[in-house]
Design a protein around this motif. Structure first.
Motif, PDB file in Angstrom:
ATOM      1  N   UNK A 216      38.315  26.991  35.811  1.00 51.72           N
ATOM      2  CA  UNK A 216      39.503  27.850  35.638  1.00 51.72           C
ATOM      3  C   UNK A 216      39.209  29.173  35.271  1.00 51.72           C
ATOM      4  N   UNK A 217      38.093  29.337  35.064  1.00 54.76           N
ATOM      5  CA  UNK A 217      37.654  30.980  34.655  1.00 54.76           C
ATOM      6  C   UNK A 217      36.904  31.656  35.535  1.00 54.76           C
ATOM      7  N   UNK A 218      36.683  31.076  36.663  1.00 51.82           N
ATOM      8  CA  UNK A 218      36.237  31.699  37.855  1.00 51.82           C
ATOM      9  C   UNK A 218      37.424  32.933  38.282  1.00 51.82           C
ATOM     10  N   UNK A 219      36.851  34.172  38.609  1.00 54.62           N
ATOM     11  CA  UNK A 219      37.627  35.273  38.908  1.00 54.62           C
ATOM     12  C   UNK A 219      38.629  35.003  40.083  1.00 54.62           C
ATOM     13  N   UNK A 220      38.277  34.089  41.058  1.00 57.01           N
ATOM     14  CA  UNK A 220      38.604  33.527  42.298  1.00 57.01           C
ATOM     15  C   UNK A 220      39.547  32.575  42.068  1.00 57.01           C
ATOM     16  N   UNK A 221      40.001  31.893  40.771  1.00 53.13           N
ATOM     17  CA  UNK A 221      40.471  30.586  40.757  1.00 53.13           C
ATOM     18  C   UNK A 221      41.913  30.787  41.107  1.00 53.13           C
ATOM     19  N   UNK A 222      42.516  29.900  41.606  1.00 50.40           N
ATOM     20  CA  UNK A 222      44.064  30.125  42.341  1.00 50.40           C
ATOM     21  C   UNK A 222      43.931  30.556  43.959  1.00 50.40           C
ATOM     22  N   UNK A 223      43.444  31.848  44.042  1.00 48.33           N
ATOM     23  CA  UNK A 223      43.388  32.473  45.302  1.00 48.33           C
ATOM     24  C   UNK A 223      42.436  31.499  46.106  1.00 48.33           C
ATOM     25  N   UNK A 224      41.093  31.089  45.398  1.00 42.16           N
ATOM     26  CA  UNK A 224      40.066  30.164  46.062  1.00 42.16           C
ATOM     27  C   UNK A 224      40.793  29.073  46.784  1.00 42.16           C
ATOM     28  N   UNK A 225      41.584  28.224  46.040  1.00 48.27           N
ATOM     29  CA  UNK A 225      42.459  27.053  46.245  1.00 48.27           C
ATOM     30  C   UNK A 225      43.425  27.274  47.517  1.00 48.27           C
ATOM     31  N   UNK A 226      44.152  28.351  47.235  1.00 44.60           N
ATOM     32  CA  UNK A 226      45.294  28.762  48.327  1.00 44.60           C
ATOM     33  C   UNK A 226      44.612  28.892  49.910  1.00 44.60           C
ATOM     34  N   UNK A 227      43.535  29.925  49.695  1.00 42.33           N
ATOM     35  CA  UNK A 227      42.639  30.274  50.696  1.00 42.33           C
ATOM     36  C   UNK A 227      42.260  29.226  51.496  1.00 42.33           C
ATOM     37  N   UNK A 228      41.340  28.554  50.912  1.00 43.43           N
ATOM     38  CA  UNK A 228      40.810  27.058  51.412  1.00 43.43           C
ATOM     39  C   UNK A 228      41.787  26.305  52.018  1.00 43.43           C
ATOM     40  N   UNK A 229      42.896  26.034  51.244  1.00 41.19           N
ATOM     41  CA  UNK A 229      43.943  24.765  52.054  1.00 41.19           C
ATOM     42  C   UNK A 229      44.809  25.590  52.927  1.00 41.19           C
ATOM     43  N   UNK A 230      44.765  27.014  53.001  1.00 44.25           N
ATOM     44  CA  UNK A 230      45.434  27.591  54.100  1.00 44.25           C
ATOM     45  C   UNK A 230      44.548  27.481  55.310  1.00 44.25           C
TER      46      UNK A 230
END
Length: 511
Positions: A216-230
């Motif tokens: 959860x400390x990754x700089x892309x956390x949250x954005x990564x999940x959203x983009x991958x699932x998109x």
């Protein structure tokens, strides 16, 4: 003395206990495979080289599903290297852990071992250096009955029946710059989408796990999940999560509250998955696969008693991150299990990393013994007794203020109700370093008739919170009877010693 009040209600449940929640992880890393689960020539090894002393402990641990073969290792791994006659398999350099991989142990050996261990296989594919073709070919090799080049190759290699592997990880930690084949979220999302689609063309029954943030400390956390699932929402069933915790600079209170961070991590990823679902107007939910979690001392590994993160030379199965776990670590692991259970409606799979030797509940020595680490006990008892429905727990507890995670309940708890057996199980931890906790339990909708199990893991007599099991003292830290649990119809009372984890199982009837 500190106090806590716990309220349970038979009619307030989270959902059924997912049996895959009690998973583990075998990676070709350090001594997890070689001299861990597999050591031909060991006095306890069978004719296949599987160590029976380790296998016995794996069964006692109660692992239900095991992820394989990585981990970072899989992002540079060619699955074909691990099939066919052993004498013809290539020796390779493994860049992930800077070791030599002999490939003496591969897919066939792991599937065969998993049958002996009674665990489900969770297979990871290489989406670091390879792609769609290798992914679909591995599914055909493993799962197609026969009559094609790849399935017939499996049969020729000694496996007439398909492996019927249902769970597949679409790579590993590809958001991380350390990963071989590191990708952006868009790059990975498109690759996962196409690989998953091709794999399902071969076997529509499989379940797919997309790579989530490495932590959860990754700089892309949250954005990564959203983009991958998109990209890959329609193709995948689960989003993966990884988290490791350790004590920093003597801050034991924050370490003991690590489950607060795990709660946040889980709830954040659920929110992201559901946001994509709403945007797409999709009907299915993406659930979570917390397929790497544990205590791992990632800093301070250059001391004499803690191995380095990677090998210094190109050698076979060196000692890597063989953490010796103590009482404090065991209490934290118990609270992390509580967090997973409390979110069992969305966390469908979880894998403690790893199974043997490498940050593991089980240790073994080459040509020597195998033994249980302190963290073995909360996992084994929770896997054994958490059955039926997960109960919602309302906790009113004294609080502990932590520098890293704010305030947290002094007493942490999860609970389950097995209606068929007539049992309520409570899994409790006292995060207090100095004080016992007086705990009262309100059992609404239940009448408790007797205590069927009450055990506690605590600082051993004459020991400290750093006490651990070793090769020479294998039973220094373990479970002991928890005395003094009292019942009064629809209530119970007990005392948790300072810095302890406990399990209490009650025989109950519906009120």
């Amino acid at each position: 003395m500190s106090t806590a009040r716990i309220t349970l209600d038979r009619d307030f449940t989270i959902g059924p206990v997912p049996r895959r929640l009690f998973g583990s992880f075998v990676e070709h890393m350090g001594r997890c495979v070689y001299t861990g689960i597999y050591e031909p020539g060991h006095p306890e090894a069978d004719e296949k080289g599987y160590r029976q002393d380790v296998l016995k402990l794996v069964k006692e641990l109660g692992a239900t599903v095991v992820r394989y073969p990585g981990g970072n290792f899989v992002s540079g791994y060619n699955w074909e290297d691990g099939v066919g006659p052993v004498e013809g398999r290539p020796r390779r350099l493994d860049g992930a852990w800077h070791t030599i991989e002999t490939n003496a142990f591969g897919l066939h050996e792991f599937v065969d071992w998993s049958k002996e261990a009674g665990v489900e296989v969770m297979e990871a594919i290489n989406l670091g250096t390879r792609g769609v073709d290798a992914a679909r070919e591995l599914v055909e090799y493993a799962n197609h009955p026969g009559g094609t080049a790849l399935s017939d190759r499996r049969i020729a290699n000694g496996a007439k029946d398909p492996f019927d592997i249902k769970l597949w990880c679409l790579g590993n930690e590809l958001d991380g710059p350390w990963q071989i084949g590191h990708k952006t979220a868009d790059e990975y999302g498109r690759l996962a989408q196409e690989a998953g689609k091709a794999m399902r063309f071969v076997d529509p029954s499989i379940e797919l796990v997309a790579v989530g943030s490495s932590n959860s400390g990754m700089p892309t956390f949250g954005e990564w999940e959203h983009t991958v699932l998109s990209h890959a929402y329609d193709e995948v069933d689960y989003m993966s999560m990884h988290a490791y915790y350790q004590e920093h600079d003597g801050d034991a209170l924050s370490f003991l509250a690590s489950a607060v961070d795990m709660d946040y991590f889980i709830e954040s990823v659920v929110a992201t998955c559901d946001a994509v679902r709403a945007k797409r107007k999709a009907t299915k939910h993406i659930n979570l696969s917390f397929d790497e979690w544990n205590v791992w001392y990632q800093r301070g590994l250059d001391t004499d008693d803690q191995p380095h993160n990677v090998s210094k030379g190109w050698v076979e199965h060196p000692r890597l991150i063989e953490d010796a776990y103590n009482v404090t670590d065991a209490v934290v692991v118990g609270t992390l299990l509580n967090s997973l259970l409390r979110h069992g409606d969305r966390v469908s799979i979880a894998n403690q990393a790893q199974l043997v030797n490498v940050i593991a509940p089980i240790r073994s020595e080459e040509n020597g013994p195998a033994w249980r680490q302190s963290i073995f006990w909360p996992f084994a008892r929770t896997a054994e007794l958490a059955k039926g429905q997960i109960l919602r727990t309302a906790v009113t507890s004294d609080r502990v203020d932590t520098p890293q995670f704010g305030d947290a309940d002094l007493v942490d708890v999860s609970s389950t109700y097995d209606e068929e057996a007539g049992r309520v199980a409570l899994f409790l931890a006292n995060r207090g370093l100095d004080e016992s906790a007086d705990v009262s339990i309100d059992l609404r909708g239940f009448t408790a008739s007797r205590v069927t199990r009450a055990e506690v893991l605590q600082i051993p007599e004459g020991g400290t919170r750093k006490s651990a099991n070793t090769e020479s003292e294998q039973d220094a830290v373990g479970l002991a009877p928890l005395d003094g649990v009292t019942l009064d119809g629809s209530s119970a009372r007990l005392t948790l010693p300072a810095l302890s984890w406990a399990v209490v199982e009650l025989e109950v009837a519906k009120a």
